[in-house]
Design an enzyme around this catalytic site. Structure first.
Site, PDB file in Angstrom:
ATOM      1  N   PHE A  11      89.304 -66.963  40.118  1.00  0.00           N
ATOM      2  CA  PHE A  11      88.026 -66.614  39.519  1.00  0.00           C
ATOM      3  C   PHE A  11      86.872 -67.210  40.321  1.00  0.00           C
ATOM      4  O   PHE A  11      86.927 -68.380  40.719  1.00  0.00           O
ATOM      5  CB  PHE A  11      87.910 -67.176  38.093  1.00  0.00           C
ATOM      6  CG  PHE A  11      88.820 -66.541  37.093  1.00  0.00           C
ATOM      7  CD1 PHE A  11      88.423 -65.437  36.361  1.00  0.00           C
ATOM      8  CD2 PHE A  11      90.087 -67.058  36.880  1.00  0.00           C
ATOM      9  CE1 PHE A  11      89.264 -64.857  35.428  1.00  0.00           C
ATOM     10  CE2 PHE A  11      90.949 -66.487  35.945  1.00  0.00           C
ATOM     11  CZ  PHE A  11      90.528 -65.385  35.219  1.00  0.00           C
ATOM     12  N   ASP A  12      85.844 -66.415  40.505  1.00  0.00           N
ATOM     13  CA  ASP A  12      84.545 -66.993  40.773  1.00  0.00           C
ATOM     14  C   ASP A  12      84.153 -67.702  39.478  1.00  0.00           C
ATOM     15  O   ASP A  12      84.465 -67.219  38.382  1.00  0.00           O
ATOM     16  CB  ASP A  12      83.546 -65.888  41.111  1.00  0.00           C
ATOM     17  CG  ASP A  12      82.119 -66.355  40.957  1.00  0.00           C
ATOM     18  OD1 ASP A  12      81.737 -67.313  41.641  1.00  0.00           O
ATOM     19  OD2 ASP A  12      81.388 -65.771  40.128  1.00  0.00           O
ATOM     20  N   CYS A  13      83.476 -68.815  39.577  1.00  0.00           N
ATOM     21  CA  CYS A  13      83.165 -69.581  38.367  1.00  0.00           C
ATOM     22  C   CYS A  13      81.788 -69.256  37.800  1.00  0.00           C
ATOM     23  O   CYS A  13      81.649 -68.824  36.659  1.00  0.00           O
ATOM     24  CB  CYS A  13      83.268 -71.078  38.664  1.00  0.00           C
ATOM     25  SG  CYS A  13      83.094 -72.118  37.204  1.00  0.00           S
ATOM     26  N   THR A  16      80.751 -65.564  36.512  1.00  0.00           N
ATOM     27  CA  THR A  16      81.916 -64.893  35.937  1.00  0.00           C
ATOM     28  C   THR A  16      82.416 -65.630  34.695  1.00  0.00           C
ATOM     29  O   THR A  16      82.654 -65.021  33.658  1.00  0.00           O
ATOM     30  CB  THR A  16      83.033 -64.787  36.986  1.00  0.00           C
ATOM     31  OG1 THR A  16      82.523 -64.118  38.145  1.00  0.00           O
ATOM     32  CG2 THR A  16      84.223 -64.012  36.439  1.00  0.00           C
ATOM     33  N   LYS A 152      80.736 -68.610  50.019  1.00  0.00           N
ATOM     34  CA  LYS A 152      80.912 -67.173  49.844  1.00  0.00           C
ATOM     35  C   LYS A 152      79.541 -66.495  49.989  1.00  0.00           C
ATOM     36  O   LYS A 152      78.552 -67.064  49.533  1.00  0.00           O
ATOM     37  CB  LYS A 152      81.488 -66.870  48.454  1.00  0.00           C
ATOM     38  CG  LYS A 152      82.864 -67.460  48.204  1.00  0.00           C
ATOM     39  CD  LYS A 152      83.378 -67.146  46.799  1.00  0.00           C
ATOM     40  CE  LYS A 152      82.535 -67.797  45.720  1.00  0.00           C
ATOM     41  NZ  LYS A 152      83.046 -67.534  44.356  1.00  0.00           N
TER      42      LYS A 152
END
Length: 239
Positions: A11-13, A16, A152
Site C-alpha cells: 500500500f501507498d500510505c 490511500t 516515488k
C-alpha cells in the site's frame, strides 16, 4: 488473477490509508493567523503538490518532516505571507494528526487475515512508525523513502520493493500494489511489472489531481475501486 490469490499486498500510505489531503489543508489553515480564508482547498493542495514535488526532487535524502516544513515556507512565500519558523516546524510534524480514511482499519483488518501486508511510503522511518501504530495492523514489512534513498514516482522504489520481497520468497506476480495516486504509484508500479489496484477516491482533491492531464497516465491499472471498502467487497466475492 483473483484478489485473494496474491500472497502480498503493498500500500501507498498517505493518500490511500491516511487522508493526507484533509490533514494538509487543516494544518496549513491552522498554522496561519488568517486561516488562508481567501484560498480554496483545491488551490492549497495544488500549491502543496507543486512545491513538495520540487523539494523532494531536488533533495531526495531530506527527512519528510523537513520537506513538509520547506513546503510550508514555499507555499507562504507564493501567497506573500510571512513564515514563522516554529509554525513551519509544527507543520512538518503534523503527520500524526492527519486522519485515517473511514474504511482503512476495517480493510486492513480483513486483508491481513489473508495476505502479507506491506507499506511503501514517501516518508521517513520515525514518522511511519507513529502512523503504523494508528493503523492497528501487523504489517509484514514497511519500506520508506528514507531507507530507499529516493521518492516515488521513482522506479527505484518499486524495484526495491520487488527485490526485497523476492528475498523473502514473494515473487513479483504474487504482489498487488494499491494506491490512490496514478502519478506516484500506479504508473511506476505497473511499469515495473507489478499488478496494481487504483483506489479512485474521486470525491477527494487528490483523486482528481492524480488524473489531471499534466500527469499523463498511460498505463491502466489492473483493478479499479472507488474505495478500500469496495476492494474488500470484491475480495470477499472472490473477484
Amino acid at each position: 488473477m483473483k484478489l485473494s490469490n496474491y500472497r502480498a499486498i503493498s500500500f501507498d500510505c498517505f493518500g490511500t490509508l491516511v487522508d493526507w489531503e484533509s490533514g494538509i489543508i487543516n494544518a496549513l489553515r491552522n498554522a496561519c493567523d488568517d486561516k488562508l480564508q481567501q484560498v480554496s482547498d483545491a488551490q492549497l493542495i495544488a500549491y502543496f503538490l507543486r512545491q513538495e514535488s520540487t523539494i523532494l526532487a531536488n533533495t531526495p535524502d531530506i527527512p519528510y518532516p523537513s520537506a513538509l516544513s520547506k513546503t510550508y515556507a514555499s507555499i507562504l512565500a507564493k501567497l506573500d505571507r510571512p513564515c514563522d519558523k516554529s509554525k513551519a516546524i509544527h507543520f512538518g510534524n503534523s503527520i500524526s494528526e492527519w486522519p485515517l480514511f473511514s474504511d482503512t482499519i476495517k480493510a486492513l483488518t480483513h486483508l491481513q487475515r489473508h495476505h502479507k501486508l506491506v507499506i511503501l511510503s514517501n516518508i521517513d522511518e520515525a514518522s511511519i512508525e507513529v502512523t503504523r501504530a494508528r493503523l492497528l495492523c501487523n504489517f509484514y514489512r514497511t519500506y520508506t523513502a528514507q531507507a530507499i534513498g529516493s521518492f516515488k514516482p521513482a522506479l527505484n522504489n518499486f524495484n526495491y520493493l520487488v527485490r526485497h520481497l523476492a528475498d523473502l520468497g514473494i515473487k513479483k506476480h504474487e504482489l498487488l500494489h494499491v494506491s490512490v495516486s496514478r502519478f506516484h504509484d500506479i504508473e511506476p508500479a505497473a511499469a515495473t511489472g507489478i499488478d496494481t489496484a487504483w483506489i479512485n477516491r474521486a470525491d477527494t482533491l487528490n483523486g482528481t489531481l492524480s488524473i489531471q492531464p499534466e500527469f499523463s497516465p498511460s498505463i491502466e491499472p489492473l483493478y479499479k475501486f472507488g474505495s478500500l471498502a469496495e476492494l474488500v467487497s470484491a475480495h470477499k466475492a472472490g473477484h
